[in-house]
Design an enzyme around this catalytic site. Structure first.
Site, mmCIF file in Angstrom:
data_model
loop_
_atom_site.group_PDB
_atom_site.id
_atom_site.type_symbol
_atom_site.label_atom_id
_atom_site.label_comp_id
_atom_site.label_asym_id
_atom_site.label_seq_id
_atom_site.Cartn_x
_atom_site.Cartn_y
_atom_site.Cartn_z
ATOM 1 N N ASP A 319 -47.794 5.781 5.198
ATOM 2 C CA ASP A 319 -46.731 4.795 5.417
ATOM 3 C C ASP A 319 -47.139 3.515 4.710
ATOM 4 O OD1 ASP A 319 -45.357 6.401 7.084
ATOM 5 O OD2 ASP A 319 -46.174 5.566 8.940
ATOM 6 N N ASP A 627 -46.012 7.344 12.622
ATOM 7 C CA ASP A 627 -46.075 6.593 13.874
ATOM 8 C C ASP A 627 -44.932 6.948 14.824
ATOM 9 O OD1 ASP A 627 -44.247 5.394 12.195
ATOM 10 O OD2 ASP A 627 -45.304 3.494 12.041
ATOM 11 N N ASP A 631 -41.639 11.289 13.206
ATOM 12 C CA ASP A 631 -42.678 11.649 12.238
ATOM 13 C C ASP A 631 -43.494 12.856 12.716
ATOM 14 O OD1 ASP A 631 -42.062 9.606 10.546
ATOM 15 O OD2 ASP A 631 -43.537 8.206 11.357
HETATM 16 P P1 ATP Z 1 -42.933 2.378 6.628
HETATM 17 O O1 ATP Z 1 -42.198 3.673 6.711
HETATM 18 O O2 ATP Z 1 -43.840 2.268 5.500
HETATM 19 O O3 ATP Z 1 -43.572 1.952 7.910
HETATM 20 P P2 ATP Z 1 -40.807 0.577 7.031
HETATM 21 O O4 ATP Z 1 -41.426 -0.087 8.190
HETATM 22 O O5 ATP Z 1 -40.084 -0.302 6.066
HETATM 23 O O6 ATP Z 1 -41.818 1.343 6.187
HETATM 24 P P3 ATP Z 1 -38.873 1.670 8.737
HETATM 25 O O7 ATP Z 1 -39.511 1.084 9.924
HETATM 26 O O8 ATP Z 1 -38.339 3.043 8.795
HETATM 27 O O9 ATP Z 1 -39.832 1.688 7.531
HETATM 28 O O10 ATP Z 1 -37.735 0.660 8.284
HETATM 29 C C1 ATP Z 1 -36.777 1.011 7.324
HETATM 30 C C2 ATP Z 1 -35.944 -0.190 7.007
HETATM 31 O O11 ATP Z 1 -35.222 -0.583 8.163
HETATM 32 C C3 ATP Z 1 -36.758 -1.409 6.600
HETATM 33 O O12 ATP Z 1 -36.973 -1.449 5.219
HETATM 34 C C4 ATP Z 1 -35.881 -2.556 7.040
HETATM 35 O O13 ATP Z 1 -34.949 -2.856 6.042
HETATM 36 C C5 ATP Z 1 -35.145 -1.984 8.246
HETATM 37 N N1 ATP Z 1 -35.775 -2.426 9.486
HETATM 38 C C6 ATP Z 1 -37.071 -2.346 9.824
HETATM 39 N N2 ATP Z 1 -37.282 -2.811 11.048
HETATM 40 C C7 ATP Z 1 -36.093 -3.199 11.521
HETATM 41 C C8 ATP Z 1 -35.632 -3.769 12.746
HETATM 42 N N3 ATP Z 1 -36.459 -4.023 13.747
HETATM 43 N N4 ATP Z 1 -34.326 -4.050 12.876
HETATM 44 C C9 ATP Z 1 -33.487 -3.789 11.886
HETATM 45 N N5 ATP Z 1 -33.843 -3.261 10.721
HETATM 46 C C10 ATP Z 1 -35.117 -2.973 10.519
#
Ligand code: ATP
Length: 888
Positions: A319, A627, A631
């Site tokens: 990730d 996480d 997943d």
């Molecule tokens: P990774 O998979 O590497 O952890 P990530 O944290 O960006 O990456 P996700 O948590 O799946 O992956 O988030 C995907 C997208 O959703 C992010 O790029 C962001 O634009 C949006 N996002 C993340 N957190 C929030 C939140 N708390 N509320 C709204 N949108 C969010």
């Protein structure tokens, strides 16, 4: 427990306002109701471990040796054999007991935790400490720690398949809405798949529904590793082979007219020489010590076979957020009609908003103010002022992305506590990484209701039909959409994580889809999340070690690419595959492409599973991090499933074979390095023990074929095998890493433990040890005619050749003159100990009697020294190790 459940019914009246227990009360209840566990874990019995030391084949052989000795009237020998067996059992016991204790301690570390309210504050405690009456906080991915009644629920779905067999998650509601119904009960061991809630515990431990079913406890699995299984097999072959050889030798001797007892004794001696009795125990010890070392490097191994697989890993799918980056978000840039730079610290409410015209007064800039408000309202993180400090100091908890929005709001004068009084939240559509957005529905004091939404900019823009401008709300046409997406890309190029912010006023809504449609676009907010410093070095290490790091992220393609470039995960112009492209791609196309892609962006957890499968089909050994609950399938499918200790959900942790205590990519690489060290050390002591055993067998076997008296007595072989070999072999398991351990390609997952020329090395040195010992025996026998002197000299030669050989085993690539001899202190001490003991055995009258040795003169020592040094000299002269390099 049943009774507290009833007691709680009485508490029901106040349940809605239930703030949980005080620490003191919890302690009292803990004493009364006991720990919240399903059954007392069976503690390993020390006696059982001790008894097990006597149960193997080796002991049977030794008992036979004792019987033969008694029969021949050799009481001293019989007693000595028994003493040696007991000493060996005690040593084995101490090591095994320590290993067991280590594993137990690890299990405790991996034990599930739970969030509860204690003294009015949320705290994380071991699930075992939960008591009836505790108020537990449930979130997506949590494993429910006890039976409880919901007092608050928000879009809460629970997977109860473990209890009911029903595979579809069921929705749960708070007790307020469904008094006393099944729908408001949650049960120990089931998992929250979506939403949030709070519940009051009514039963713990064996009184829970799960307790009634019992026996479902999940623990660190103690399965044997593939290597242990293979060694078990090997052990059986050796025993079988050795029985046949013993039979042949004894029979030919008897046919030749030798004394029956002598031949029996010879057979037994051979068996003692051939069986590598210490080997499985030392492998287990090496693995357990390795697991301990990995823990120091923040990797908790849940499944022992992972230790071995780690050394074979060819790709690490990681990730981005929190693993490759710090997950310390700070809003740096916003866009509402114009770019706005946000200044100030990541933990401070002081900062400025700056546009091309200078510092902005947020109060006067309506769209910026609204954007900040949406960020603060559509938020589950908490920002609290630290009371005690004189200076302004804030404490943040919750998702760092959301916390960053609270801080940027505070910088604009929008404080969470105040605005939450103005807008009461009435509903929430939680964030999940499939939808990539989140909404809340709030009502203000005037009774007006609003939907506030935030999420991935490209997702949000698709849900908007209007845009908020300083001139009022106007339709959002395709041109404007394109412009905003272009701005989104530009911000992403600066490695910013960009969120879109939108809202609308509503009167009522019937479903979530409706609530999140026809929104008014307000702005973009871009936050930095710096790459972890250690990650850069770890990626470099991976590249040298032939391991490909792959970034898989839910974030935007351009943000992902920018960060991957910073970390050297991909090169200029490399392809980034998005979730959308993956969706349109067949499995075979993905397989064809998978080796070229190092960054996957905007992917959902379900894509991760496809990526793992494609990589595995291409013959890769895959480590995959995860996480969230979704997943778990990919983590389970991977060869090494890695879950996050801090942000990971219980479900994913359970599916994983390794937990990263610090969520850090660099820790995976350290674990892989440790895995390689463990395996290479295991190869080292296998090499050592087997070449020593071959040397012993050869001495005995050739001696008997040549019709010589026994070159070594069983008791001497026993001493060599258990005492002289044992200590250095264990110490070899503690060898520090060879310098180039992370500069070699990963080993093949299916390769034999003897591959890459190890078998040749073992045979070569085994033969030299055997021949040296025999030549010394024959020479002294010829010149002095005294069997005892010849035997003692052979005995000492055997010991010394082995103690020299142990240093050769430090490296498979370098010869003894090239390796650092003194960098493993336990090994040096073990060798010194063994030397002192053998001198004692040769010169002390007491031991002389037991081991049938005689004092040696200096002529014998010269001969012993010469022949003992022969092995390494021949090995380096013929470049036995060097050949091995060329072959690779
Ligand atoms: P990774 O998979 O590497 O952890 P990530 O944290 O960006 O990456 P996700 O948590 O799946 O992956 O988030 C995907 C997208 O959703 C992010 O790029 C962001 O634009 C949006 N996002 C993340 N957190 C929030 C939140 N708390 N509320 C709204 N949108 C969010």
């Amino acid at each position: 427990m049943a009774i507290p459940g009833l007691a709680l019914k009485k508490e029901n009246g106040i349940r809605e306002k239930w703030q949980g227990l005080s620490e003191k009360e919890a302690q009292k209840r803990y004493e009364k109701y006991g720990p919240n566990i399903l059954q007392e874990k069976k503690k390993i019995s020390a006696l059982k471990i001790f008894m097990e030391q006597f149960s193997d084949f080796m002991v049977l052989i030794l008992l036979a040796a004792t019987a033969v000795s008694i029969f021949m009237g050799e009481m001293t020998e019989a007693v000595t054999i028994i003493v040696i067996v007991v000493i060996n059992a005690v040593l084995g016991f101490v090591q095994e007991y320590r290993t067991e204790k280590t594993m137990e301690a690890l299990k405790e570390l991996a034990a599930p935790t739970a969030k509860v309210m204690r003294d009015g504050k949320p705290v994380e405690i071991a699930a075992e400490e939960i008591v009836p009456g505790d108020l537990i906080i449930l979130e997506t991915g949590d494993r429910i720690p006890a039976d409880a009644v919901l007092v608050e629920s928000n879009n809460l779905f629970v997977d109860e398949s473990l209890l009911t067999g029903e595979s579809v998650p069921v929705e749960k509601f708070s007790d307020r809405d469904t008094t006393g119904s099944e729908k408001s009960s949650v049960y120990m061991g089931t998992n929250v798949t979506r939403g949030r809630g709070k519940a009051v515990v009514c039963s713990t431990g064996m009184m829970t529904e799960m307790g009634k079913i019992a026996g479902m406890i999940q623990d660190i699995e103690e399965e044997e590793t593939p290597l242990q299984k293979r060694l078990d097999h090997l052990g059986k072959y050796i025993v079988f082979g050795c029985l046949i050889i013993c039979a042949i030798v004894s029979l030919t001797g008897i046919i030749r007219g030798e004394n029956l007892f002598t031949m029996l004794l010879a057979g037994i001696s051979l068996a003692v020489a051939a069986v590598p009795e210490g080997l499985p125990a030392i492998v287990t010890i090496a693995l357990a010590l390795g697991v301990q070392r990995m823990l120091k490097k923040k990797a908790l191994v849940r499944k022992l076979p992972a230790v071995e697989t780690l050394g074979c890993a060819t790709v690490i799918c990681s990730d981005k957020t929190g693993t490759l980056t710090e997950n310390k978000m700070t809003v740096r840039k916003m866009y509402t009609e114009d770019y706005v730079e946000v200044r100030g610290g990541s933990l401070s409410s002081k900062g400025e908003f700056i546009s091309g015209f200078g510092i902005i007064d947020v109060k006067k800039k309506e769209n910026l103010r609204l954007a900040l408000e949406i960020g603060v309202l559509c938020n589950n993180a908490v920002m609290r002022k630290v009371k005690s400090s004189k200076q302004e100091k804030w404490e943040l908890s919750g998702d760092p992305t959301e916390a960053a929005l609270l801080v940027s709001g505070a910088k604009g004068g929008i404080f969470q506590e105040e605005i939450n009084k103005e807008y009461k939240r009435i509903d929430e559509i939680p964030f999940d990484s499939e939808r990539k957005c989140m909404s809340v529905i709030c009502r203000n004091r005037k009774g007006e209701s609003f939907v506030f939404t935030k999420g991935a900019a490209d997702v949000i823009i698709e849900k908007c039909t209007k845009i908020y401008t300083s001139g009022g709300i106007v339709p959002l046409d395709e041109v404007k959409k394109k412009r905003i997406l272009k701005i989104n890309d530009d911000m992403a190029k600066e490695a910013l994580r960009v969120l879109g912010l939108a809202y609308k006023r509503i009167n009522r809504y019937s479903n979530f889809k409706e609530a999140e449609s026809e929104l008014v676009f307000v702005g973009l907010t871009g936050m930095i999340d710096p790459p972890r410093k250690e990650a850069l070095n770890a990626v470099k290490k991976c590249n040298l070690a032939g391991i490909k790091p792959i970034m898989i992220t839910g974030d935007h393609k351009i943000t992902a690419y920018a960060i991957a470039r910073e970390l050297n995960i991909c090169q200029e112009g490399d392809r980034v595959l998005t979730g959308k492209e993956l969706e349109e791609m067949s499995d075979s196309k993905l397989q064809a492409l998978v080796d070229e892609v190092a960054v996957y962006a905007r992917v959902s957890p379900k894509h991760k599973l496809r990526i793992v499968k494609a990589l595995k089909k291409k013959g890769h050994i895959v480590a995959m991090t995860g996480d969230g609950v979704n997943d778990a399938p990919a983590v389970k499918e991977a060869d090494i499933g890695v879950s996050m200790g801090i942000t990971g959900t219980d479900v994913t942790k359970e599916a994983s074979s390794m937990v990263l205590m610090d969520d850090n990519f660099a820790s995976i690489v350290s674990a892989i390095e440790e895995g390689r060290i463990i395996y290479s050390n295991i190869r080292k002591f296998i090499r050592y023990m087997l070449s020593c055993n071959i040397g012993e067998v050869l001495t005995m076997f050739l001696g008997m074929l040549m019709g010589l008296p026994l070159p070594l007595l069983p008791i001497q072989i026993l001493w060599v095998n258990l005492v002289t070999d044992g200590l250095p072999a264990i110490a070899l398991g503690l060898e520090p890493a060879e310098k180039d351990i992370m500069m070699r390609p990963p080993r093949g997952a299916k390769e034999s433990v003897f591959s890459r020329g190890l078998l040749n090395l073992i045979l070569f040195r085994g033969v030299i040890i055997g021949l040296s010992t025999l030549v010394v025996f024959i020479s002294i026998l010829k010149f002095s005619g005294d069997v005892s002197t010849a035997r003692t000299a052979a005995f000492v030669t055997l010991v010394i050749t082995q103690l020299i050989h142990v240093f050769e085993c430090k490296s498979e690539r370098k010869n003894i003159f090239e390796v650092p001899l003194f960098n493993n202190i336990p090994l040096v001490l073990a060798v010194i100990c063994s030397l002192i003991m053998i001198i004692g055995v040769v010169y002390h009258p007491f031991f002389q009697k037991i081991f049938r040795t005689v004092a040696l003169g200096h002529n014998e020592w010269v001969l012993i020294g010469g022949f003992s040094a022969l092995g390494p000299v021949i090995a380096s002269f013929f470049k036995v190790n060097a050949k091995y390099i060329r072959r690779r």
